[in-house]
Design a protein around this motif. Structure first.
Motif, PDB file in Angstrom:
ATOM      1  N   ILE A  43       0.730  -1.646  -0.038  1.00 31.20           N
ATOM      2  CA  ILE A  43      -0.115   0.243  -0.038  1.00 31.20           C
ATOM      3  C   ILE A  43       0.725   1.231   0.268  1.00 31.20           C
ATOM      4  O   ILE A  43       0.391   1.967  -0.453  1.00 31.20           O
ATOM      5  N   SER A  95       3.758   1.508  -0.792  1.00 32.21           N
ATOM      6  CA  SER A  95       5.118   1.641  -2.237  1.00 32.21           C
ATOM      7  C   SER A  95       3.512   1.827  -3.411  1.00 32.21           C
ATOM      8  O   SER A  95       4.001   1.944  -4.715  1.00 32.21           O
ATOM      9  N   ASN A  96       1.854   1.959  -3.767  1.00 28.87           N
ATOM     10  CA  ASN A  96       1.586   2.119  -4.099  1.00 28.87           C
ATOM     11  C   ASN A  96       1.490   0.580  -5.601  1.00 28.87           C
ATOM     12  O   ASN A  96       1.468   0.975  -6.217  1.00 28.87           O
ATOM     13  N   LYS A 141       0.412  -3.432  -5.913  1.00 29.39           N
ATOM     14  CA  LYS A 141      -1.425  -4.664  -6.224  1.00 29.39           C
ATOM     15  C   LYS A 141      -1.277  -4.785  -5.289  1.00 29.39           C
ATOM     16  O   LYS A 141       0.020  -6.050  -4.876  1.00 29.39           O
ATOM     17  N   GLY A 145       8.343  -0.945  -6.141  1.00 31.62           N
ATOM     18  CA  GLY A 145       8.218   0.442  -5.867  1.00 31.62           C
ATOM     19  C   GLY A 145       9.301   1.025  -4.528  1.00 31.62           C
ATOM     20  O   GLY A 145       9.847   0.476  -4.955  1.00 31.62           O
TER      21      GLY A 145
END
Length: 586
Positions: free
Chosen positions: A237, A239-240, A242, A252
């Motif tokens: 989350i 690190s953006n 999935k 990320g």
């Protein structure tokens, strides 16, 4: 230092003087002055370094009839430290030592402070027994609280409770539960111990956390397997990435603040047999020297490289395994030539250290900005100097060579084992030998070794060690005392010993909790090859790395292994460290 009455201070001073631990000629004037001004004599003596706080603490303990404990070089178990919260310990300068018969033993600086002892007793809900220790000893012990993983333990407990009671959405769990605090605790520990990487590795029934400190992985904790999904999802989350993708690797990055320092984190997540492995690279911009001399490059290698970067065009390439400091070396070299008169543009993945006066471009593969496409764009921006973070493919290599041919100074890195290995590697990428020979200025190979800590001891090398030293650097060492100054200056290591068949004086660090193994920090081992006419002929004939290195050595190149042994003789590192990172090198 404990708050003491004048009478108590006088008794302590008399004890120090009677034991010969203090000089009466130095103490008497300060005693007379401070008694007149109503100041603490002991504090003044410590500040003037006539006595030290360890001596005061021991004497105070003897006068007050309190047991004394020396905390220097003692590692306190984290379970014991967790008995008193770090905030409370820091506030009253007290450290728990352990529990016996329902009584908690606590080391303190001010054992006369009844309020502090009552506060600690009520905090831990049990009687305490006070021990005396010096302020320095207490503060050293308090530093061990950076390994306080109580937040992680709380996260484990609450995550298990949530798993047992009801199933929640993973995203909700990781945002609302203490798993965020657990991750913060792990990151804080890694930052304070100056770790370069954190490895989160799933096993069949547990989760292992390891940190790479000074180049060596150390296991710091083992967690229940039940924590893994929430911990990995929290990292995704931030690190953006999935959170529902578990089949393919993901990369990320994000930034955290630890003790008011900004640290960039690079995240690599890969599916493995028992779940998902996470490797976090920490990029602390504040603790990196950008001076090439302070990084360990010296002597012939330094002269070769400074000569290479002083030319208006050509290529300077550095090689080594992942984590060997290649990018940092390039930053340091760019720092050397940075000027308002030239335009320096870099292309990096990621931009590791932001530098003023340099135009830095971040690679973004998803948006179509690769090393190759970015390099094409850079060459339209009127650059004088171009840095390409890494040459990964033939297209990037070809563009870098073209940039050097058209009047630019190009810096970049490759993954090879040695400086000589760069040349065949570029030929394998399809670069024409005649182009390569005419564009390369100098190639560099490097490794990182741990430095011996300041607290050290010396010893005589064994027969095997002496034999090994002579076989590697015997031809470089001075043969007579008259040669020492000139050869030491040439190689960049002052005071090198005369070649001996008997023994050499070597150093090793003292093992302690702050310097495990007797090491603290790292330095580089370097080798450089100037691409002169002889090396150019070898490139055109497509010679092997071994052939190129043999010619380079005959022309004065000091290999990484030789540089490591010279650093050992100079008391910078140890033979064991050199063998650990460079045993495969000639």
């Amino acid at each position: 230092m404990a708050l003491l009455t004048k009478e108590a201070e006088e008794r302590i001073l008399n004890l120090l003087l009677s034991e010969g631990l203090a000089d009466a000629n130095l103490v008497s004037p300060i005693m007379q002055q401070n008694y007149t001004e109503d100041k603490s004599v002991l504090k003044e003596l410590v500040e003037k370094r006539i006595i030290n706080d360890d001596m005061v603490a021991r004497a105070t303990a003897a006068i007050l009839g309190v047991p004394y404990v020396e905390l220097k070089n003692i590692t306190i178990d984290q379970d014991i430290l967790s008995l008193i919260p770090s905030e409370a310990s820091t506030r009253v300068l007290a450290v728990p030592l352990g529990e016996k018969d329902g009584i908690l033993n606590v080391a303190m600086v001010d054992v006369t402070n009844v309020q502090s002892t009552d506060y600690l007793s009520s905090l831990v809900n049990r009687p305490i027994r006070v021990w005396m220790s010096s302020e320095r000893g207490i503060r050293e012990a308090l530093e061990q609280y950076h390994g306080d993983f109580s937040g992680v333990n709380e996260a484990v407990r609450e995550t298990n409770e949530e798993n047992e009671t009801e199933q929640k959405d993973v995203k909700t769990i990781v945002q609302d539960s203490p798993i965020s605090k657990a991750l913060t605790t792990i990151l804080s520990y890694a930052a304070k111990t100056k770790a370069s990487d954190i490895h989160i590795e799933p096993l069949e029934n547990s989760l292992i956390i390891r940190c790479r400190i000074d180049g060596v992985l150390r296991r710091i904790m083992e967690l229940p397997k039940t924590v893994a999904p929430a911990l990995v999802s929290r990292i995704k989350i931030l690190s953006n990435l999935k959170i529902d993708e578990h089949r393919i690797p993901q990369d990320g990055q994000f930034t955290v603040m630890v003790d008011d320092q900004e640290i960039d984190l690079r995240i690599a997540i890969s599916p493995v047999t028992w779940g998902e492995q996470v490797v976090i690279r920490l990029l602390d911009k504040t603790g990196v020297s950008m001076e090439i001399e302070k990084m360990g490059m010296t002597g012939r290698a330094l002269r070769d490289v400074l000569g290479g970067i002083s030319r208006p065009n050509g290529m300077i390439l550095t090689s080594g395994p992942t984590g060997s400091g290649k990018s940092t070396t390039l930053y340091a070299l760019i720092q050397k030539i940075k000027s308002e008169q030239i335009n320096i543009v870099t292309l990096e993945d990621p931009v590791e250290y932001k530098m003023d006066g340099i135009n830095q471009i971040q690679v973004n593969v998803d948006a179509g900005l690769t090393f190759a496409s970015g390099l094409r764009s850079i060459l339209r921006q009127d650059p004088d100097v171009v840095m390409v973070g890494e040459i990964r493919d033939s297209e990037t290599a070809s563009l870098a060579v073209q940039a050097a041919l058209t009047g630019h100074l190009v810096f970049s890195t490759l993954h090879t084992n040695s400086a000589a290995g760069i040349l065949p590697r570029l030929l394998d990428m399809g670069i024409e030998p005649f182009l390569l020979s005419s564009t390369l200025n100098v190639v560099i190979g490097q490794r990182l070794v741990r430095r011996i800590t300041e607290k050290r001891e010396t010893y005589k090398s064994s027969e095997i060690e002496t034999e090994g030293i002579n076989s590697i650097v015997g031809n470089l060492l001075p043969k007579t005392k008259e040669e020492v100054a000139d050869i030491s200056e040439d190689l960049g290591y002052p005071g090198l010993p005369v070649k001996s068949e008997e023994h050499y004086m070597l150093a090793r660090g003292v093992n302690s909790k702050e310097t495990p193994g007797g090491y603290s920090g790292r330095t580089g081992l370097y080798e450089s090859i100037v691409v002169d006419e002889d090396i150019q002929k070898l490139i055109i004939s497509e010679a092997t790395a071994g052939e190129i290195m043999r010619v380079a050595k005959s022309k004065g190149t000091v290999t990484m292994r030789q540089d490591g042994i010279l650093k050992t003789l100079a008391g910078i590192t140890t033979i064991e460290e050199v063998n650990r990172v460079a045993s495969d090198l000639s």
